[in-house]
Design an enzyme around this catalytic site. Structure first.
Site, mmCIF file in Angstrom:
data_model
loop_
_atom_site.group_PDB
_atom_site.id
_atom_site.type_symbol
_atom_site.label_atom_id
_atom_site.label_comp_id
_atom_site.label_asym_id
_atom_site.label_seq_id
_atom_site.Cartn_x
_atom_site.Cartn_y
_atom_site.Cartn_z
ATOM 1 N N LEU A 65 69.136 93.665 0.715
ATOM 2 C CA LEU A 65 69.390 93.299 -0.684
ATOM 3 C C LEU A 65 69.561 91.786 -0.836
ATOM 4 C CD1 LEU A 65 71.841 96.267 -1.156
ATOM 5 C CD2 LEU A 65 69.550 96.082 -2.177
ATOM 6 N N PRO A 66 69.442 91.274 -2.066
ATOM 7 C CA PRO A 66 69.425 89.813 -2.253
ATOM 8 C C PRO A 66 70.742 89.098 -1.964
ATOM 9 C CG PRO A 66 68.435 90.938 -4.153
ATOM 10 C CD PRO A 66 69.105 91.993 -3.313
ATOM 11 N N THR A 96 71.417 89.053 3.940
ATOM 12 C CA THR A 96 72.175 87.881 4.360
ATOM 13 C C THR A 96 73.250 87.631 3.312
ATOM 14 O OG1 THR A 96 70.351 86.872 5.564
ATOM 15 C CG2 THR A 96 72.069 85.387 4.767
ATOM 16 N N LYS A 171 74.276 83.893 11.607
ATOM 17 C CA LYS A 171 73.193 83.458 10.731
ATOM 18 C C LYS A 171 73.598 82.244 9.895
ATOM 19 C CE LYS A 171 69.559 84.317 7.580
ATOM 20 N NZ LYS A 171 68.600 85.182 6.954
ATOM 21 N N LYS A 246 70.534 78.884 -0.649
ATOM 22 C CA LYS A 246 71.413 80.060 -0.636
ATOM 23 C C LYS A 246 72.238 80.100 0.657
ATOM 24 C CE LYS A 246 71.512 85.021 0.105
ATOM 25 N NZ LYS A 246 70.798 86.189 0.632
#
Lengths: 296, 296
Positions: A65-66, A96, A171, A246
């Site tokens: 998902l975003p 992420t 990450k 982001k």
């Protein structure tokens, strides 16, 4: 195995296709009907809602998902995946998001009797299609071992980063360093060329010296240094500047929560924010070098 | 070959020793009598002044000095090397100085009939002693070819970077990127650990991902990740923070002269300046990570 898959966007769709190719049975959901149709054409079963995925027979549910708001919306609450999943069904979130949110969702899953892993990826849409993604995985040893063969159908490097949330930590830390490195390479290359040096010669020196890094030797932002990188095709494709923005936002926000200074990281975030505000968020993140060159 | 050597400091002395070992005849000068004595003990001839070196029979003169002011003082003016050198004698400056000053001296040398190369090094005192330095060389093709075997007695990688001054350009660009990368690695490692990740595991992820760089995979600043780096011995030895600060000063000053923005480079310069102001300039430059860790 019967797998539920939620989120069939630019990354999720090719990942789901690779699970089908590996012989798994797939129940899929996405708000976008065309995305669902595409997977159904390849053999997946369409399902009406995340709740219905949880209520079905899937032994494992994967989400892509975003952002954290979508992840919390899908997993938590009265209609959420967790409330409706049978105990023991494994949940893997490949989105992420910030480590704090990942840990919050993993805790709710554990309390409901569902093992959960955070497993954000790197490698982009190309890696998703080729099945060569890197998965950075947070969760217990036993859960990691159980998920490993499933993730291996979608990726090449499956790295266990420690307990819940640590996949996200790895990450955000790596990608913050990547953003800093890319701007550093852009500044060093632009400076050297402005002072009279040939770009390819300078990259050659850097790549055999202490400035060596992935952003220089594999993804150099200066046009003409490398073939087959976004700099060789007008900065199209690759990893979008808005996606880098982001990730830098996640890094600086996670840093704030633990009062950890990230001085270059915060400036890198602002520089990508400035680049995005100028309308360049859709260009590959190596295009930031254009902010440093007179002739662009 | 009969070589004149001026500047027998931490770098110059071991370089001069390697020229003697290679069978060259050496005339040496330094303001420090003990440094001269040390080389004389190994077979060098002591000379009273840079002027006297130029007036002697040396076919080639090498200088290794702290900063541009010393280089200009030794080369230019009525008592300078250039005024007193026979036409054709080659001049090689191995000091790290700004490209503008290097080009100014090279121009004066050319006008006097002396071929000149700028040839700053990387590899530190260890590389100087072992004869494994990297030389980044600016000057003509013919002069580079003529100097190559001499430089090879002191180094392993002899890289031609283009015309006069470009050796300095390569060095300042590389080292600016190195300073940025080191701080980036320090921030990423400190952030990941503050968020709960194991340092060695995080370094492993970074070193096989897009954050990979020399500062992480070869010189990681987090204690316990690598052996045989300054982080494993209290940040002693290595490349001093004050030397990094000097190189970042050269980079930002050279950038200013060509109106080239170096935004992360300038901030890296300020961060090392802050570190030095706190009294840590003598520690290896990877010690900057201590500014990001609670327990140091």
């Amino acid at each position: 195995m019967h797998i539920g898959f939620i989120g069939l966007g630019n990354m999720g769709a090719p990942m789901a296709h690779n699970l089908l190719k590996a012989g798994h049975q797939l129940s899929v959901f996405d708000l976008n009907a065309a995305a669902v149709e595409n997977l159904v054409g390849a053999g997946a079963l369409p399902v009406d809602s995340p709740t219905a995925i949880a209520q079905g027979n899937a032994e494992l549910i994967i989400t892509m998902l975003p952002a954290a708001a979508h992840v919390k919306g899908v997993y938590l609450g009265a209609n959420g995946l967790i409330a409706h999943s049978r105990a023991g069904v494994m949940l893997i979130d490949c989105s992420t998001i910030d480590p704090h949110s990942a840990r919050e969702v993993a805790k709710a899953a554990a309390e409901h009797g569902n093992p959960m892993l955070d497993a954000p990826v790197s490698g982009g849409t190309g890696g998703a299609a080729a099945g060569t993604l890197t998965f950075m995985v947070g969760g217990s040893d036993a859960d990691f071992d159980r998920a490993q063969p499933i993730l291996a159908a979608m990726g090449k490097n499956i790295v266990h980063c420690g307990a819940a949330g640590n996949g996200q930590v790895a990450k955000v830390a790596n990608n913050m360093l990547l953003g800093i490195s890319m701007i550093g390479v852009a500044e060093a290359m632009a400076l050297g060329v402005a002072l009279g040096m040939d770009a390819k010669t300078l990259a050659g020196v850097i790549n055999t010296s202490s400035g060596r890094c992935w952003s220089s030797d594999t993804y150099n932002p200066f046009p003409g240094v490398l073939d087959n990188v976004p700099a060789a095709r007008g900065y199209s494709g690759g990893f979008g500047s808005d996606l880098m923005l982001k990730d830098l936002g996640l890094a600086t926000e996670a840093a704030k929560q633990v009062r950890q200074p990230v001085i270059l990281g915060a400036l890198a975030q602002q520089l990508y924010q400035s680049f995005s505000a100028q309308g360049y968020g859709g260009l590959d993140f190596s295009a930031i070098i254009n902010q440093y060159r007179k002739d662009t």
